[in-house]
Write a protein that holds these residues in place. Structure first.
Motif, PDB file in Angstrom:
ATOM      1  N   GLU A   1       6.100  10.113  61.157  1.00  0.00           N
ATOM      2  CA  GLU A   1       5.877   8.692  60.874  1.00  0.00           C
ATOM      3  C   GLU A   1       6.836   8.149  59.814  1.00  0.00           C
ATOM      4  OE1 GLU A   1       2.168   5.957  59.225  1.00  0.00           O
ATOM      5  OE2 GLU A   1       1.725   7.787  60.360  1.00  0.00           O
ATOM      6  N   PHE A   2       7.336   9.041  58.952  1.00  0.00           N
ATOM      7  CA  PHE A   2       8.156   8.585  57.829  1.00  0.00           C
ATOM      8  C   PHE A   2       9.573   9.144  57.885  1.00  0.00           C
ATOM      9  CE2 PHE A   2       3.681   8.906  56.351  1.00  0.00           C
ATOM     10  CZ  PHE A   2       3.422   7.546  56.272  1.00  0.00           C
ATOM     11  N   ASP A   3      10.043   9.395  59.088  1.00  0.00           N
ATOM     12  CA  ASP A   3      11.404   9.921  59.261  1.00  0.00           C
ATOM     13  C   ASP A   3      12.458   8.820  59.306  1.00  0.00           C
ATOM     14  OD1 ASP A   3      10.269  12.411  59.368  1.00  0.00           O
ATOM     15  OD2 ASP A   3      10.382  12.619  61.555  1.00  0.00           O
ATOM     16  N   ASP A   4      12.035   7.559  59.235  1.00  0.00           N
ATOM     17  CA  ASP A   4      12.966   6.449  59.413  1.00  0.00           C
ATOM     18  C   ASP A   4      13.909   6.254  58.231  1.00  0.00           C
ATOM     19  OD1 ASP A   4      10.695   5.822  57.949  1.00  0.00           O
ATOM     20  OD2 ASP A   4      10.761   3.686  58.447  1.00  0.00           O
ATOM     21  N   VAL A   5      13.419   6.560  57.021  1.00  0.00           N
ATOM     22  CA  VAL A   5      14.238   6.376  55.813  1.00  0.00           C
ATOM     23  C   VAL A   5      13.989   7.564  54.887  1.00  0.00           C
ATOM     24  CG1 VAL A   5      14.205   3.847  55.944  1.00  0.00           C
ATOM     25  CG2 VAL A   5      12.416   5.051  54.648  1.00  0.00           C
ATOM     26  N   PRO A   6      14.869   7.798  53.898  1.00  0.00           N
ATOM     27  CA  PRO A   6      14.620   8.874  52.932  1.00  0.00           C
ATOM     28  C   PRO A   6      13.264   8.702  52.268  1.00  0.00           C
ATOM     29  CG  PRO A   6      16.859   8.069  52.710  1.00  0.00           C
ATOM     30  CD  PRO A   6      16.176   7.134  53.671  1.00  0.00           C
ATOM     31  N   THR A   7      12.466   9.763  52.291  1.00  0.00           N
ATOM     32  CA  THR A   7      11.096   9.705  51.774  1.00  0.00           C
ATOM     33  C   THR A   7      10.822  10.916  50.893  1.00  0.00           C
ATOM     34  OG1 THR A   7      10.297   8.488  53.727  1.00  0.00           O
ATOM     35  CG2 THR A   7       8.653   9.639  52.391  1.00  0.00           C
ATOM     36  N   PHE A   8      10.402  10.669  49.653  1.00  0.00           N
ATOM     37  CA  PHE A   8       9.987  11.722  48.731  1.00  0.00           C
ATOM     38  C   PHE A   8       8.482  11.646  48.547  1.00  0.00           C
ATOM     39  CE2 PHE A   8      14.084  12.321  45.959  1.00  0.00           C
ATOM     40  CZ  PHE A   8      14.736  12.859  47.065  1.00  0.00           C
ATOM     41  N   ILE A   9       7.846  12.813  48.453  1.00  0.00           N
ATOM     42  CA  ILE A   9       6.428  12.884  48.096  1.00  0.00           C
ATOM     43  C   ILE A   9       6.306  13.664  46.785  1.00  0.00           C
ATOM     44  CG2 ILE A   9       4.115  13.662  48.737  1.00  0.00           C
ATOM     45  CD1 ILE A   9       4.902  13.494  51.638  1.00  0.00           C
ATOM     46  N   TYR A  10       5.626  13.062  45.809  1.00  0.00           N
ATOM     47  CA  TYR A  10       5.328  13.748  44.556  1.00  0.00           C
ATOM     48  C   TYR A  10       3.821  14.018  44.499  1.00  0.00           C
ATOM     49  CZ  TYR A  10      10.039  12.859  42.869  1.00  0.00           C
ATOM     50  OH  TYR A  10      11.411  12.853  42.726  1.00  0.00           O
ATOM     51  N   ALA A  11       3.471  15.297  44.514  1.00  0.00           N
ATOM     52  CA  ALA A  11       2.068  15.704  44.449  1.00  0.00           C
ATOM     53  C   ALA A  11       1.734  16.094  43.010  1.00  0.00           C
ATOM     54  CB  ALA A  11       1.815  16.876  45.392  1.00  0.00           C
ATOM     55  N   TYR A  12       0.820  15.356  42.394  1.00  0.00           N
ATOM     56  CA  TYR A  12       0.428  15.607  41.005  1.00  0.00           C
ATOM     57  C   TYR A  12      -0.856  16.421  40.964  1.00  0.00           C
ATOM     58  CZ  TYR A  12       3.799  11.949  39.858  1.00  0.00           C
ATOM     59  OH  TYR A  12       4.950  11.213  39.736  1.00  0.00           O
ATOM     60  N   ASP A  13      -0.899  17.388  40.067  1.00  0.00           N
ATOM     61  CA  ASP A  13      -2.096  18.229  39.961  1.00  0.00           C
ATOM     62  C   ASP A  13      -2.315  18.646  38.511  1.00  0.00           C
ATOM     63  OD1 ASP A  13      -4.207  20.049  40.382  1.00  0.00           O
ATOM     64  OD2 ASP A  13      -3.429  20.571  42.361  1.00  0.00           O
ATOM     65  N   THR A  14      -3.455  18.249  37.973  1.00  0.00           N
ATOM     66  CA  THR A  14      -3.895  18.636  36.631  1.00  0.00           C
ATOM     67  C   THR A  14      -2.871  18.218  35.576  1.00  0.00           C
ATOM     68  OG1 THR A  14      -4.898  20.587  37.697  1.00  0.00           O
ATOM     69  CG2 THR A  14      -4.992  20.468  35.291  1.00  0.00           C
ATOM     70  N   ILE A  15      -2.795  16.927  35.318  1.00  0.00           N
ATOM     71  CA  ILE A  15      -1.887  16.378  34.309  1.00  0.00           C
ATOM     72  C   ILE A  15      -2.638  16.326  32.987  1.00  0.00           C
ATOM     73  CG2 ILE A  15      -0.388  14.470  33.697  1.00  0.00           C
ATOM     74  CD1 ILE A  15       0.361  16.040  36.299  1.00  0.00           C
ATOM     75  N   HIS A  16      -2.378  17.309  32.149  1.00  0.00           N
ATOM     76  CA  HIS A  16      -3.151  17.451  30.915  1.00  0.00           C
ATOM     77  C   HIS A  16      -2.245  17.628  29.695  1.00  0.00           C
ATOM     78  CE1 HIS A  16      -6.737  18.413  28.537  1.00  0.00           C
ATOM     79  NE2 HIS A  16      -6.051  19.431  28.019  1.00  0.00           N
ATOM     80  N   ASP A  17      -1.725  18.811  29.485  1.00  0.00           N
ATOM     81  CA  ASP A  17      -1.008  19.133  28.254  1.00  0.00           C
ATOM     82  C   ASP A  17       0.474  18.776  28.371  1.00  0.00           C
ATOM     83  OD1 ASP A  17       0.148  20.329  26.010  1.00  0.00           O
ATOM     84  OD2 ASP A  17      -1.306  21.971  26.023  1.00  0.00           O
ATOM     85  N   PRO A  18       0.990  17.884  27.495  1.00  0.00           N
ATOM     86  CA  PRO A  18       2.404  17.499  27.598  1.00  0.00           C
ATOM     87  C   PRO A  18       3.369  18.670  27.397  1.00  0.00           C
ATOM     88  CG  PRO A  18       1.423  16.672  25.551  1.00  0.00           C
ATOM     89  CD  PRO A  18       0.304  17.180  26.389  1.00  0.00           C
ATOM     90  N   LYS A  19       2.909  19.733  26.744  1.00  0.00           N
ATOM     91  CA  LYS A  19       3.785  20.906  26.551  1.00  0.00           C
ATOM     92  C   LYS A  19       4.095  21.599  27.868  1.00  0.00           C
ATOM     93  CE  LYS A  19       1.369  23.404  23.698  1.00  0.00           C
ATOM     94  NZ  LYS A  19       0.115  22.649  23.623  1.00  0.00           N
TER      95      LYS A  19
END
Length: 412
Positions: free
Chosen positions: A287-305
């Motif tokens: 479905e998303f092959d028409d243009v460059p597509t990035f997916i960013y999957a975020y998981d457990t965003i807690h400690d900045p270190k």
């Protein structure tokens, strides 16, 4: 497009995320995979995406799954181990067979997240959310921000004994499995595949000594507590709200992108083996092959270190998209925000990025946790009052900068 005005609101965005996450944890049911709570959370966030984020298309999609299988393999593997022990003394070839079956189930179901024994467990219905905001002009590129709305069953070993006790228990249990595999091979070499083992031999004594592993195997039944569902504020409502907050603050500022389509995809039942992401990737294949597509999957965003772009995922077996990872790293460097070049290590599990990458999408997993698991990870301590606004703010800023650089043509 310059999005510095949105980046400057990173602490305000972090407070917004905590407020929304607090509401979900306090007022909606528990969100274990395939539950009513997971569905209601999806519907709530879909409504936020529609009303507060200006999305043109928002859908809640269902899929079938067998969530009990993700930890249910433990029962099957341990049962195979117990069956193998008496067979070791009378027919070692069959002992080796059962040990091999048990190990294969563990590696397939937990090591690679395959659906090896799913059909042996009750079927449930999971839910995903797909939301998009179109640009003002022609779509020339697309970026999707992902999180998983479900929360896991508690890990009692981590809650009571911490990561060291948790890891030692798992490693020792697998060592026991390999110990008996070695004994079975030795018994076949010494006595034959179907010959009884003389009880007065050194080999038999080693086999009896190996029974010390039995309590560890029994303890594996307590690796998860299916009656206790954690709040999952960090893991992973934090990941869900990274994309939601970005869209909300763009809308509030009246910022419209000309050629970049922005998506937020929330994939349920990640804690059941990436089942929602796998279902979404299958449903939207091509479905998303028409243009460059990035997916960013975020998981457990807690400690900045520990903010990291993970170049490998799913127990380090799946390669993420290098350009997507590099872009996030470069955005962090531009802002002077710490971000590691990371990976999800063996026994570290996976992010939904792995399912997207396996399906052919250009995806990267973004995490903000110590892989030497913290006391809150998969325990009842993962609450809305145990979130890290500094970690959320930093990740939000890098996410906005990533969008800005992507919108300006980077890494395409």
């Amino acid at each position: 497009m310059n999005l510095q005005s949105i980046i400057d609101k990173k602490y305000e965005a972090a407070k917004y995320m905590v407020k929304e996450i607090t509401h979900i944890c306090k007022n909606l049911p528990k969100r274990d995979p395939g539950s009513e709570g997971e569905k209601l959370a999806c519907e709530y966030m879909a409504d936020v995406l529609k009303k507060d984020c200006g999305c043109d298309r928002v859908t809640v999609e269902s899929f079938k799954e067998n969530p009990g299988s993700f930890y249910g393999w433990i029962y099957l593997t341990v049962a195979c181990g117990f069956i193998s022990i008496p067979l070791l003394f009378f027919a070692p070839i069959f002992s080796l067979l059962f040990l091999g079956i048990g190990l294969a189930i563990a590696l397939l179901q937990f090591g690679t997240y395959k659906k090896a024994v799913d059909k042996l467990f009750p079927e449930k219905t999971g839910h995903n959310v797909t939301a998009f905001k179109k640009p003002t002009g022609e779509v020339k590129r697309r970026i999707i921000f992902n999180g998983h709305p479900d929360a896991t069953w508690e890990w009692p070993m981590n809650y009571h004994f911490g990561y060291l006790g948790f890891d030692l228990h798992i490693i020792s249990s697998f060592l026991g499995l390999f110990y008996f595999i070695g004994l079975a091979i030795a018994a076949i070499a010494q006595n034959g595949a179907l010959t009884a083992m003389p009880m007065d031999t050194l080999l038999a004594k080693f086999a009896l000594g190996g029974l010390v592993f039995v309590p560890l195997w029994l303890g594996m039944f307590k690796m998860w507590d299916k009656k206790t569902i954690v709040d999952g504020a960090n893991d992973n409502l934090s990941g869900c709200y990274m994309g939601i907050a970005l869209l909300k603050y763009l809308k509030d500022a009246g910022i419209e992108l000309e050629n970049t389509e922005i998506g937020v995809v929330l994939t349920g039942s990640e804690e059941a083996g990436l089942r929602g992401a796998k279902a979404w990737a299958e449903a939207h294949k091509g479905e998303f092959d028409d243009v460059p597509t990035f997916i960013y999957a975020y998981d457990t965003i807690h400690d900045p270190k520990f903010l990291a772009a993970n170049y490998r995922d799913l127990n380090a077996t799946v390669k993420a998209d290098k350009d997507a990872c590099d872009l996030f790293m470069e955005a962090a460097a531009e802002l002077g925000i710490h971000c590691d070049k990371g990976l999800v290590p063996p026994f570290g599990g996976a992010t939904d990025s792995a399912a997207f990458a396996q399906a052919g999408f250009r995806a990267a997993g973004i995490t903000g946790l110590n892989h030497k698991i913290e006391p809150y990870y998969h325990t009842r301590r993962d609450t809305y009052d145990n979130m890290n606004e500094e970690g959320l703010a930093g990740c939000f800023a890098v996410t906005v900068k990533t969008l800005e650089m992507f919108d300006n043509g980077a890494k395409q």
